[in-house]
Write an enzyme that holds these catalytic residues in place. Sequence first.
Site, PDB file in Angstrom:
ATOM      1  N   HIS A   1       0.887  -1.120   0.069  1.00 41.24           N
ATOM      2  CA  HIS A   1      -0.139   0.256   0.172  1.00 41.24           C
ATOM      3  C   HIS A   1       0.943   1.336   0.038  1.00 41.24           C
ATOM      4  O   HIS A   1       2.021   1.215   0.620  1.00 41.24           O
ATOM      5  CB  HIS A   1      -0.878  -0.068   1.224  1.00 41.24           C
TER       6      HIS A   1
ATOM      7  N   CYS B   1      -0.391   2.145  -5.137  1.00 40.50           N
ATOM      8  CA  CYS B   1      -1.020   3.266  -5.502  1.00 40.50           C
ATOM      9  C   CYS B   1      -0.240   4.719  -5.401  1.00 40.50           C
ATOM     10  O   CYS B   1       0.523   4.855  -4.334  1.00 40.50           O
ATOM     11  CB  CYS B   1      -2.242   3.220  -4.678  1.00 40.50           C
TER      12      CYS B   1
END
Length: 805
Positions: A386, A435
């Site tokens: 993440h 991301c």
Amino acid sequence: MTDSLDRSTNINLLKEPVVRRLCEVLDKSGSKGWRKLGEIVGNERRFKVSPDDMEMCSLKVLELEGSPSRMLLRLMGERGCSSGHLADYLQTLGNSEALQCLKQPTLQILIQPQSVALISGHNLRLSCNAVGKSPVQYQWFKGKDEVPNSFSPDLVISPVHLKDAGFYICRVNCGEAFEFSQWAQVDVLNVARSYGHSYQSLGGRLKLVIQPQLQRLHVGENLQLECGAVGRPIPRYQWHRNGVPIPNATKRRLMIPHVMQDQHGRYRCEISSSTERMWTNEVDVVIDDVYAIGGGSSDFFLNSLPEQLYATDKVALLIGNLSYQNHPQLKAPMVDVYDLTNLLRQLNFQVVSLLDLTESEMRNAVDEFLLLLHKGVYGLLYYAGHGYENYGNSFMVPVDAPNPYHSANCLCVQSILKLMQEKETGLNVFLLDMCRKRNFHDDSTPNIVLRVTANIVFGYATCQDAEAFELSSSGFTNGVFVKFLKKRLLDDEKITVVLDRVAEDMGQFDATKGKQALEIRSSLSERRALTDPILPGDSADLAHTLSRQWAKAHELPESMCLNFDCGAQIKLGFAAEFSNVLVIYTHIVKKPEDMSFCQAHVTDFSQELDVDPKEMNRETPEETGIYFLSRTLPQHCLYTRVSSLQKLREELVFTVCLQGTYPAMDDDPVHWTKSINIGKPLIARLDLHRAVRRNSCLQTCMMPHSPSHSPCHSPGPEHHLHLHHGTHQAQDYSRLSPQQYYLGAVGGCGDSCYENVSQPHHECAYDSAPGLSVSPGRLSIPIETTDDIDELQAVFINSLQLQQQ
């Protein structure tokens, strides 16, 4: 005891031959052996030999060539025991044979001849010096033949010629006693005398005197490349092609008969000794189908070659975070890290691959990574997990990050780059598979001032303010980025060209077309490639020292055989799936004939480690979560996967339990146990669990932040029909088989690969303390092949026996 060794000498400083003879006596002496010696020492309590120490010593009998006596002596030496104390204990023990080992030998070789490489026409001198109770005599041999008129401690050949190259040994006589020195290899190089003065001024240090030359051949011709260095001890050689070591190419001359066109490339040789390392020039080998036209073609070819760029070293840190505590779990980072590690190691990178790190563990891992960087090093950081991006700064999210998270809980990539720039690295590569959506719950505005350097490359798995995807399926697959990156990573091209081609490949992938596109940011002005060769610079000695620290992260425990009182014998083996994931397997080597069933399993692991009791001691690697090593592990074993080794604070101790059944006992199981201590394996040696150090990357990563509620990772509505977003309910991936995939947006998932480390790439290390070290003898003689010295030794001994007859 006037003829004894100095009584004040610590026993860990005794000569290896003395220790070896003493251990042989104590190991075989039964009631007057090492165990009784330990009891005597323990009862006096001066050197604190405890029952646990004795148990540890006894385990040495389970190891190949293990010695309980050597372990006991080492422990006593570490606690201050001198040879005088030891002599008193042996006197109390009543072992006169062991006591005799401490007496001065009748004959002792003090100076051993050293192998040497030198230039033809110079003077060769080999020295062997011994002392004895009476005058000593010397006789030198070359191979099995006596060297005429060589009766002095020094063998001098002036001048030395090519025919004088070979292996030499000295026999020393003192009355009826005699000893042989170690073998010394002499390599004579035929080069111009112009090197002479510069070599002599180096005092025996390595000097490169023969460089390989550019070759232009035709298919079917023989390739011959030669290099050479002079120095003492004699250097070792390893040839490389396109940055990859050539198997069995460990001699000065590289000979490849009947070359094919696919054997063209850039060749160079690594030359090393026990303390130094250097590289030859890299030369091009061109293999043509037709003859070159015109007499000036060679000159044109030479002038048209591009300038070669080098790295002083190559270091990579790969982190894959997937098992998040407060956020959706991922799957692809494990596959990606494994694949990338294998590929980077083929490019001669030193790689540490880690899974599931907390914030402090990530910061400490980065600190260790930064310690290896110095001028000219190629540094590569790959992260899958993440992440988010605010104001042009990228943040990697640890597995223990709170929900919501902000910059103070994460690592800022640009902060790490700033610290890398201070090391004057040659190339800085960041591959970020995560991301890059804005985190609206983090309003920090970091002010990171980077230097203007032309050596930075960022490969982002997705565009700014966009998500990265992993290919979700019922099996293990790469993330989208690494799926295509691993097909290009070994290309001998500028790194930005490689990434451009990966971007083109990703653009043709229907599953993510219009949803994810690779973004490249670069200030790289030179044609630097991950395939560039390594040429250590002025900091070579420092680099070697630092590399040894990094190598600790790949040291595996040695396999061992365990013997149980029932007569069963078990092999306990180890392998590494990642730098912080250990595989333990048990195998029944010998089952007693009267036992109907026999099985061994491991248990009682520290609660710090991530070991699921339900997945321990399974009959196939896949059942316990070992997916990448299943083909390389031995069969018919029980397997256990131990992860999160970075959390290990103490040495790893566990229990091996043997369970057996006998027909005469109605098959009721009987149990035997042994406690095993394997120290700190793999990454545990670096103590990443410690508190974050001062002056670490923490100082530049922590940013002011405002209260936040939840990270922004919501997909747009267009994803709902075809994509499962990363915030979807976490799935159980522990029992999966390949099927069709679907897409899942993630905070970041990568596509890297870790190599199989069932044998540590390390150089051979010997389990011994100072003074109890392995004898220099044959192991310290650099020779071209082990077979050479073994054959020579056999011929030499046979010739002596024939002479005696």
